[in-house]
Design a protein around this motif. Structure first.
Motif, mmCIF file in Angstrom:
data_model
loop_
_atom_site.group_PDB
_atom_site.id
_atom_site.type_symbol
_atom_site.label_atom_id
_atom_site.label_comp_id
_atom_site.label_asym_id
_atom_site.label_seq_id
_atom_site.Cartn_x
_atom_site.Cartn_y
_atom_site.Cartn_z
ATOM 1 N N ASN A 108 -31.617 -6.675 8.504
ATOM 2 C CA ASN A 108 -31.299 -6.056 7.219
ATOM 3 C C ASN A 108 -32.331 -4.977 6.952
ATOM 4 O O ASN A 108 -33.438 -5.257 6.488
ATOM 5 C CB ASN A 108 -31.312 -7.112 6.112
ATOM 6 N N PRO A 109 -32.002 -3.708 7.269
ATOM 7 C CA PRO A 109 -32.995 -2.631 7.091
ATOM 8 C C PRO A 109 -33.361 -2.393 5.640
ATOM 9 O O PRO A 109 -34.398 -1.795 5.357
ATOM 10 C CB PRO A 109 -32.287 -1.413 7.708
ATOM 11 N N SER A 110 -32.522 -2.838 4.696
ATOM 12 C CA SER A 110 -32.845 -2.613 3.278
ATOM 13 C C SER A 110 -33.771 -3.672 2.720
ATOM 14 O O SER A 110 -34.121 -3.624 1.551
ATOM 15 C CB SER A 110 -31.546 -2.593 2.462
ATOM 16 N N ARG A 111 -34.189 -4.628 3.562
ATOM 17 C CA ARG A 111 -34.985 -5.759 3.079
ATOM 18 C C ARG A 111 -36.397 -5.676 3.645
ATOM 19 O O ARG A 111 -36.587 -5.436 4.838
ATOM 20 C CB ARG A 111 -34.332 -7.062 3.513
ATOM 21 N N THR A 112 -37.406 -5.873 2.770
ATOM 22 C CA THR A 112 -38.807 -5.889 3.191
ATOM 23 C C THR A 112 -39.468 -7.118 2.598
ATOM 24 O O THR A 112 -39.391 -7.344 1.383
ATOM 25 C CB THR A 112 -39.551 -4.622 2.718
ATOM 26 N N VAL A 113 -40.114 -7.909 3.456
ATOM 27 C CA VAL A 113 -40.806 -9.122 3.016
ATOM 28 C C VAL A 113 -42.291 -8.828 2.914
ATOM 29 O O VAL A 113 -42.909 -8.351 3.874
ATOM 30 C CB VAL A 113 -40.565 -10.280 3.992
ATOM 31 N N ALA A 114 -42.870 -9.065 1.767
ATOM 32 C CA ALA A 114 -44.306 -8.854 1.539
ATOM 33 C C ALA A 114 -44.875 -10.085 0.861
ATOM 34 O O ALA A 114 -44.947 -10.154 -0.366
ATOM 35 C CB ALA A 114 -44.545 -7.605 0.698
ATOM 36 N N GLY A 115 -45.245 -11.094 1.644
ATOM 37 C CA GLY A 115 -45.865 -12.302 1.085
ATOM 38 C C GLY A 115 -44.885 -13.060 0.216
ATOM 39 O O GLY A 115 -43.868 -13.569 0.693
ATOM 40 N N ASP A 116 -45.171 -13.120 -1.076
ATOM 41 C CA ASP A 116 -44.333 -13.880 -1.989
ATOM 42 C C ASP A 116 -43.217 -13.041 -2.596
ATOM 43 O O ASP A 116 -42.563 -13.459 -3.544
ATOM 44 C CB ASP A 116 -45.183 -14.491 -3.104
ATOM 45 N N THR A 117 -42.965 -11.843 -2.088
ATOM 46 C CA THR A 117 -41.956 -10.946 -2.647
ATOM 47 C C THR A 117 -41.063 -10.404 -1.539
ATOM 48 O O THR A 117 -41.550 -10.038 -0.464
ATOM 49 C CB THR A 117 -42.617 -9.776 -3.399
ATOM 50 N N ILE A 118 -39.748 -10.373 -1.806
ATOM 51 C CA ILE A 118 -38.794 -9.675 -0.940
ATOM 52 C C ILE A 118 -38.241 -8.502 -1.743
ATOM 53 O O ILE A 118 -37.710 -8.691 -2.846
ATOM 54 C CB ILE A 118 -37.644 -10.591 -0.495
ATOM 55 N N MET A 119 -38.384 -7.280 -1.173
ATOM 56 C CA MET A 119 -37.895 -6.076 -1.833
ATOM 57 C C MET A 119 -36.611 -5.622 -1.160
ATOM 58 O O MET A 119 -36.500 -5.623 0.062
ATOM 59 C CB MET A 119 -38.942 -4.975 -1.784
ATOM 60 N N PHE A 120 -35.625 -5.241 -1.984
ATOM 61 C CA PHE A 120 -34.349 -4.737 -1.499
ATOM 62 C C PHE A 120 -34.200 -3.290 -1.977
ATOM 63 O O PHE A 120 -34.362 -3.011 -3.172
ATOM 64 C CB PHE A 120 -33.191 -5.592 -2.018
ATOM 65 N N ARG A 121 -33.846 -2.409 -1.048
ATOM 66 C CA ARG A 121 -33.742 -0.991 -1.381
ATOM 67 C C ARG A 121 -32.399 -0.471 -0.878
ATOM 68 O O ARG A 121 -32.035 -0.641 0.288
ATOM 69 C CB ARG A 121 -34.896 -0.201 -0.743
ATOM 70 N N SER A 122 -31.645 0.134 -1.801
ATOM 71 C CA SER A 122 -30.344 0.730 -1.470
ATOM 72 C C SER A 122 -29.460 -0.289 -0.763
ATOM 73 O O SER A 122 -29.018 -0.093 0.376
ATOM 74 C CB SER A 122 -30.530 1.986 -0.597
ATOM 75 N N VAL A 123 -29.206 -1.408 -1.442
ATOM 76 C CA VAL A 123 -28.425 -2.474 -0.834
ATOM 77 C C VAL A 123 -26.988 -2.013 -0.642
ATOM 78 O O VAL A 123 -26.487 -1.117 -1.347
ATOM 79 C CB VAL A 123 -28.479 -3.741 -1.707
ATOM 80 N N GLN A 124 -26.300 -2.642 0.305
ATOM 81 C CA GLN A 124 -24.931 -2.282 0.636
ATOM 82 C C GLN A 124 -24.057 -3.534 0.630
ATOM 83 O O GLN A 124 -24.545 -4.659 0.713
ATOM 84 C CB GLN A 124 -24.877 -1.603 2.013
ATOM 85 N N ILE A 125 -22.744 -3.286 0.571
ATOM 86 C CA ILE A 125 -21.780 -4.383 0.645
ATOM 87 C C ILE A 125 -21.978 -5.122 1.962
ATOM 88 O O ILE A 125 -22.158 -4.514 3.014
ATOM 89 C CB ILE A 125 -20.342 -3.844 0.531
ATOM 90 N N GLY A 126 -21.933 -6.451 1.903
ATOM 91 C CA GLY A 126 -22.161 -7.260 3.084
ATOM 92 C C GLY A 126 -23.559 -7.816 3.173
ATOM 93 O O GLY A 126 -23.867 -8.579 4.090
ATOM 94 N N SER A 127 -24.437 -7.421 2.235
ATOM 95 C CA SER A 127 -25.824 -7.912 2.245
ATOM 96 C C SER A 127 -26.000 -9.183 1.418
ATOM 97 O O SER A 127 -27.121 -9.649 1.256
ATOM 98 C CB SER A 127 -26.773 -6.830 1.717
ATOM 99 N N SER A 128 -24.924 -9.715 0.869
ATOM 100 C CA SER A 128 -25.050 -10.929 0.051
ATOM 101 C C SER A 128 -25.540 -12.083 0.918
ATOM 102 O O SER A 128 -25.112 -12.247 2.064
ATOM 103 C CB SER A 128 -23.712 -11.291 -0.584
ATOM 104 N N ALA A 129 -26.448 -12.889 0.385
ATOM 105 C CA ALA A 129 -27.007 -14.032 1.103
ATOM 106 C C ALA A 129 -27.732 -14.913 0.103
ATOM 107 O O ALA A 129 -27.991 -14.522 -1.041
ATOM 108 C CB ALA A 129 -27.950 -13.581 2.214
ATOM 109 N N VAL A 130 -28.046 -16.136 0.568
ATOM 110 C CA VAL A 130 -28.856 -17.055 -0.237
ATOM 111 C C VAL A 130 -30.231 -17.143 0.426
ATOM 112 O O VAL A 130 -30.336 -17.445 1.621
ATOM 113 C CB VAL A 130 -28.229 -18.451 -0.337
ATOM 114 N N TYR A 131 -31.266 -16.865 -0.340
ATOM 115 C CA TYR A 131 -32.635 -16.915 0.155
ATOM 116 C C TYR A 131 -33.299 -18.172 -0.381
ATOM 117 O O TYR A 131 -33.091 -18.564 -1.541
ATOM 118 C CB TYR A 131 -33.416 -15.672 -0.278
#
Length: 1282
Positions: free
Chosen positions: A402-425
């Motif tokens: 998922n190129p729009s997803r960045t994990v930084a420790g206790d935070t996950i950042m989503f940038r310019s999300v697209q259809i099909g990126s739905s998930a349960v974290y």
């Protein structure tokens, strides 16, 4: 990713976080249509506990409930591997749910299903997880076999009796009891430790007993197991002579026992440590030995014990119910007696399992939007944060990149999300002490604009009012909303329009030209949606001719006008109120379009009438008062009203303390003025506040006003007539009076000490109008009374003065005067004040009691010397409390109570009342002044006489069939003596009529009674009282229910005003019982009528009773039943043997009646137990089960053996497989009770258990080889005694 980039990657992520431009997550409205179309990943709604302990006797239910769209599917893992639910016939999964139910009806062991379970809920958009659920089966093992030798110890020596309960799941609760099932008395010397052991700080000769038994109570299985009792023998150097009743300070009865310094029994050594988890309960224990018995004190190094700390078990246990980090540190307990002291340090370390600081929450975003999930937790040690997606590690090969997803420790950042990126974290925060698991989904939602409000709404608004036009909408991405008027022009925003973010259009001041059709248009990249709102601007509703105040002569007509002007398109409603209550318009009062007419008025018509005009959007009101008079010559012709204001106020003849005020009367409007009220306002103390000065008759127009010095006055006048008071007149010119010394003397002068060495002199300050001049202050004088010393004085502007360094409680003479710049005011009278009180120094002596009754006692004492009271004598105060009850085993409240006696005679006496009968009391007395109590007198103990008991603890009808009433009660909470029985009076009741009173008496151990009804419609009222030798106590009355609920169906009632009635909502083909009864007296009713509704009938239905094959089948069945009955009759007539050993056999009556719950009443000639019980005797052991006979075999375990039996569910048979002999006795049974016990030869076992246990029949060898099997009885007779 971070590992490859190193510090450079961390710097970039930090910069991104700093400059992050996040779009707010979408709030999805709770619109049903949107919710139905909204696709979302699963969300866990319900799950079982992480540590899940189950009862082995019940089915196992492991919960897993989730929601989502589409509906989620569920699968389970057990011990980390896939758990195939369909292959195990005992395991089922509920429909549309992941909840598992494991049933053992067809066999199986719950222990086989222990393990770690985790539920996965999945749909097309992701997978949510439950916590890992550790399933364990509750265990209650038996005590191990052991032979306890007698414990021999010397008097004064310490002793520890070990409990060592069997390890259970969850661990059992322990307590100590004797053979009479009474708790072992615990005090400062004898107490139970946290580990269950019984500690004796020093042993006394009276501790010699043979029945110290430790008991383990297992909560899940509701069983209590008892360890073999300890026998304690105390050796004394001299013969035992119990003199404790003579001298309670010598527990050794005059024998010499060596005194010893304290020594810790628990914990040992000089220091120890404890680790406790945050939020859990902390208990620290210090138990010490020594002679005399040591006392325990607790300290915390570096500070005092906070309010959270509680001391239990006679100060031996320190308890903190919910531990936090600040509770860590060094705690010290000190044990000391008169010989010495000893200390022990306990180092408490507080750790913490993870707890949430910021739990991640679900995120709904539109395409190309930004968002983030944050998961912050704290703990000790610091938790490790791990992210998962759809149940797998976020960086594993299974998870999609998922190129729009960045994990930084206790935070996950989503940038310019697209259809099909739905998930349960999943965020997992864990440390050495536990973990937290949270699910949070990200759902990418694209939805064209939708209008959520009603279509083409009509809004009506009053002209010049502010109005709001609502246009709720939704879409993803969030649509842009614009408003248009009449479909023309650009968007409306600015000027007197304002558009809110939720779509609402505000029109700040609606005008006629604002009327029209408004269109709101919502647009995003997926489409456009619009809605219209029509606005109509209406004229306001006004009362143009309002009702006026009027007087009317009794018997004439009164008329109130109420003419209205309103918008012609709005219907109006005119209502009248009288004194703010709706006016009833009958045949006398007439209301037309513009007025209200009241003909033939009388005193009841007098009041305030209000006309209220309403439309659907506004209203207006006006009021007027009607006064009814007797003077027809004036009021019948001329209307009356309030008077006009007085005019032309003039001041003249000014003097130092008064001035003349003159005015001209206003029009009285045909109602003479009866009173003038003169008010004043001054601008120095309370500027702008008008106050009443004086009042004068209504026929005067000039008065002399009495004034106060040094006040700048202005005046006004109000006229009053029978209608009301006028408006105030215009103010007069100001007049400044000259200053003078104070006239008033300060009030409320008093002197009283607030401490033992001071006296506070206080008074009420003068009013502002009593100052008479500037710089008001007070001069205070005081001196010791009757000493001839000079006056001391002080000047103060306040209202009190404190005299310091006085002697304790001595009288002073005090006087006071007010002073201003114009001179001294008058001097007050001399009053007597007192300096402060101190604690009395002497106690009352020779405290004694006489005339001891059951609830009162006379108290006598020798009074104290009045000089030792050191204050004003208030009372002699008696402290008394209840040490115990002379009823064995009854626990009492030892709360101290007080009662005061005011007496100054040489030989005072008082009566202490409201005592509890048959109790041991202790009292002492103090003398009290207004602030303190003196030292206590000698303590006196006495015992009250026996009295009548309280009412039984409860008295209820626990069952009522058509012909039997079952009564049950319990002994009183306060028997107030030795119970000798119960007295039951009862009589029939039928509405207000009652029958003859009947009486039954019972022994004190009888708490049930069964009454057979001669007729099932009869109702009884019962009166139950407990008895002592003194007499009957408080009566507990109870009345039988109104009706028996026949069968197992439900009962409904329908109110009937007049017959006939129609009963609706009945079920086809059902049987009903009908009765009619009085609503006032429920016992008065008709006979019962039974009817059955007809079944639903179909023309195509075939009557099975007319079919030939059915008739043949029924005949064959009848023939088979007849043959079986003949065989059974032949078998029974043979009279077979059923031997049972004589030492365990219990002869049965010829006919044993079966109770309604399926149990039998086993009787012998010496014992007649009531129904629903099974009774057995062996030697001196006697066990009785009430309402506990189930159709299965049972077993009792005692420390000295076991016993078994069987309760049958057959109709009217003494025992299964037995029959009556010719002489009416019962034949012996082949099924020996030995076969169901654990002592094959009839001797008792030594396994130490005394629980009643239901078991299946086992082979003799199998039973003997299973001595440590669990006691899984659902009902424990001894537990109910504990």
């Amino acid at each position: 990713m971070l590992a490859q980039g190193g510090p450079w990657a961390l710097s970039v992520i930090s910069l991104v976080l700093l400059l992050w431009q996040e779009v707010s997550a979408i709030d999805v409205p709770l619109d049903s249509k949107i919710q139905q179309d909204l696709k979302q990943p699963p969300t866990i709604m319900k799950q079982s506990l992480k540590d899940y302990i189950v009862d082995p006797r019940d089915n196992i239910i492991i919960e897993c409930e989730a929601k989502g769209n589409p509906v989620p599917t569920f699968l389970w893992q057990r011990n980390g591997k896939f758990f195939n639910v369909g292959k195990d016939p005992r395991v089922t999964m509920r429909k549309r749910s992941g909840t598992l139910e494991i049933s053992f009806r067809s066999g199986g062991r719950p222990e086989d299903y222990e393990g770690e379970y985790q539920c996965f809920a999945s749909n097309n958009f992701g997978t949510a997880l439950t916590n890992k659920i550790l399933l364990r089966v509750s265990k209650s093992p038996l005590w191990p076999k052991e032979v306890l030798e007698p414990v021999v110890v010397g008097e004064g020596s310490p002793l520890v009796l070990a409990c060592n309960p069997p390890p259970g799941l969850p661990p059992p609760l322990t307590f100590w009891m004797d053979s009479a099932m009474m708790p072992i008395t615990q005090d400062k010397r004898v107490s139970m430790g946290l580990n269950g052991d019984l500690y004796f700080s020093n042993v006394l000769a009276k501790d010699s007993h043979t029945d110290y038994s430790c008991n383990a109570r297992f909560l899940f299985t509701h069983t209590i197991q008892q360890k073999n009792p300890f026998t304690l023998k105390v050796q004394t150097k001299e013969p035992y002579n119990d003199t404790s009743s003579v001298n309670s300070t010598d527990p050794y009865g005059g024998r010499k026992v060596a005194e010893t310094t304290p020594n810790f029994l628990s914990p040992t050594g000089t220091d120890s440590s404890r680790m406790v988890m945050r939020g859990e309960k902390l208990k620290l224990e210090c138990i010490a030995s020594g002679v005399p018995t040591p006392s325990i004190k607790w300290f915390k190094k570096g500070g005092d014990l906070n309010q959270k700390v509680k001391l239990d078990n006679f100060n031996k246990t320190l308890r903190i119910d919910s531990v936090s980090e600040e509770d860590a540190g060094e705690y010290m307990c000190m044990a000391n007696n008169q010989i010495g002291s000893i200390r022990h340090s306990i180092y408490v370390q507080v750790k913490a399992a993870p707890y949430w600081l910021d739990q991640p929450s679900n995120l709904v975003l539109a395409p190309d939007e930004n968002g983030r999930l944050v998961c912050r937790a704290n703990g000790n040690p610091k938790p490790h944060i791990q992210w998962l997606v759809n149940g797998g590690p976020i960086n594993s090969n299974r998870s999609l990149p998922n190129p729009s997803r960045t994990v930084a420790g206790d935070t996950i950042m989503f940038r310019s999300v697209q259809i099909g990126s739905s998930a349960v974290y999943q965020c997992n925060a864990s440390n050495d002490h536990g973990y937290l698991l949270a699910n949070a989904f990200i759902s990418i939602l694209d939805m064209a604009p939708r209008m959520l409000g009603p279509k083409n709404q009509l809004i009506k608004v009053i002209e010049n009012n502010r109005t709001f036009l609502d246009c709720p909408y939704f879409g993803s991405p969030l649509p842009v909303l614009r408003w248009f008027k009449n479909g023309q022009g650009s968007g409306l925003d600015g000027g007197h329009y304002r558009v809110y973010i939720n779509g609402t259009l505000e029109i700040k001041r609606a005008r006629a030209e604002d009327q029209g059709t408004y269109t709101c248009v919502a647009t995003n990249i997926l489409g456009t949606e619009e809605n219209q709102v029509r606005l109509e601007v209406k004229e306001p509703t006004r009362i143009v001719r309002a009702p006026e105040h009027q007087s009317a002569t009794r018997g004439t007509m009164a008329r109130f006008d109420c003419r209205v002007k309103s918008d012609l398109t709005l219907p109006i409603t005119v209502t009248w109120l009288k004194d703010d209550k709706p006016l009833s318009l009958g045949s006398r009062l007439k209301k037309d379009e513009d007025s209200l007419s009241i003909p033939n008025v009388h005193e009841g018509d007098e009041g305030t009438y209000t006309c209220t005009v309403k439309t659907e959007i506004d209203q207006d009101t006006a009021s007027a008062r009607l006064t009814v008079t007797e003077d027809a010559s004036l009021s019948s012709v001329l209307p009356t009203d309030r008077p006009d204001s007085p005019m032309d106020l003039e001041l003249s003849d000014a003097k130092e303390r008064n001035i003349r005020l003159t005015w001209i009367h206003g029009d009285d409007h045909n109602s003479p003025v009866t009173l003038f009220v003169v008010q004043f306002e001054e601008d120095r103390w309370e500027s702008g506040k008008w106050q009443n000065l004086s009042s004068y008759p209504g026929d005067v127009s000039t008065v002399i006003l009495e004034l106060s010095p040094f006040v700048n006055y202005q005046f006004r006048v109000i006229a009053v007539n029978s209608v009301g008071q006028s408006r105030p007149s215009l103010p007069s010119q100001r007049y400044q009076t000259s200053g003078a010394p104070p006239d008033a003397i300060p009030r409320g002068l008093k002197g009283w000490g607030t401490k033992k060495n001071n006296m506070e002199i206080s008074w009420e300050p003068l009013l502002d109008t009593e100052r008479n001049g500037p710089n008001l202050h007070y001069s205070v004088w005081w001196r010791r009374k009757d000493t001839g010393e000079e006056w001391s004085n002080v000047t103060t502007v306040g209202a009190k003065h404190i005299v310091h360094d006085t002697e304790t409680y001595v009288p002073y003479e005090i006087k006071l005067r007010a002073v201003n710049d114009f001179g001294l005011g008058g001097e007050s009278n001399i009053i007597i004040g007192y300096s402060g009180e101190d604690k009395p120094t002497a106690p009352p002596t020779d405290l004694r009691v006489s005339k001891i009754d059951s609830t009162k006692v006379n108290v006598h004492w020798t009074p104290v010397d009045p000089s030792t009271v050191l204050g004003e004598f208030k009372e002699y105060r008696v402290y008394y409390w209840r040490e115990g009850s002379m009823v064995k085993g009854l626990r009492v409240n030892k709360e101290k109570k007080t009662k005061g006696f005011y007496s100054t005679v040489a030989q005072p006496t008082g009566i202490l009342t409201d005592l509890q009968p048959y109790s041991h009391y202790r009292i002492y007395m103090v003398v009290a002044n207004n602030r303190y109590e003196g030292p206590p007198s000698n303590h006196v103990e006495f015992r009250t006489k026996e009295g009548v008991p309280e009412a039984p603890k409860f008295f209820k009808i626990i069952q009522r069939s058509t012909d039997v009433i079952h009564l049950e009660w319990d002994k009183p909470l306060e028997p107030n003596g030795i119970l000798i029985g119960y007295k039951l009076n009862y009589q029939t009741v039928n509405g207000s009529r009652v029958g003859l009173m009947q009486m039954q008496s019972f022994l004190p151990n009888v708490t049930t009674y069964t009454l057979r009804l001669p007729e099932r419609a009869i109702r009884y009222k019962f009166y139950l009282a407990a008895l002592t030798q003194v007499g009957a106590g408080e009566v507990y009355a109870e009345e039988s229910p109104h009706f028996t609920n026949e069968g197992n169906g439900s009962m409904s009632s329908v109110p009937v005003n007049q017959p006939p009635i129609k009963l609706a909502g009945l079920i086809e083909g059902a049987k009903y019982h009908l009765r009619v009864y009085s609503n006032e007296y429920h016992s008065i009713s008709s006979n019962v009528v039974t009817f059955e509704t007809s079944a639903a009938y179909s023309k195509d239905q075939v009557d099975i009773a007319t079919q030939g094959w059915f008739i043949g089948l029924m005949c064959a069945i009848a023939l088979i039943i007849l043959i079986l009955l003949i065989v059974c009759f032949i078998k029974r007539s043979r009279g077979g043997k059923y031997p049972v050993r004589e030492k365990k056999d219990l002869p049965l009556d010829a006919v044993d009646q079966k109770g309604e719950d399926g149990s039998f009443d086993y009787q012998n000639e010496n014992e007649n137990e009531n129904e629903n019980s099974c009774s057995f005797k062996r030697g001196m052991a006697y066990v009785k089960l009430t309402r506990l006979c189930f159709p299965t075999r049972w077993r009792f375990h005692f420390p000295y053996g076991s016993y078994g039996g069987f309760c049958s569910d057959e109709d009217n048979k003494p025992l299964q497989g037995s029959q009556n002999s010719l002489d009416g006795g019962v034949k012996e049974s082949d099924d020996s009770l030995v076969d169901y016990g654990e002592g094959g030869d009839g001797q008792f076992n030594e396994d130490g258990s005394f629980i009643g246990q239901y078991t299946v029949k086992k082979d003799k060898d199998e039973t003997e080889g299973n001595e440590s099997s669990e006691a899984t009885s659902p009902v424990n007779a001894i537990y109910s005694l504990a």
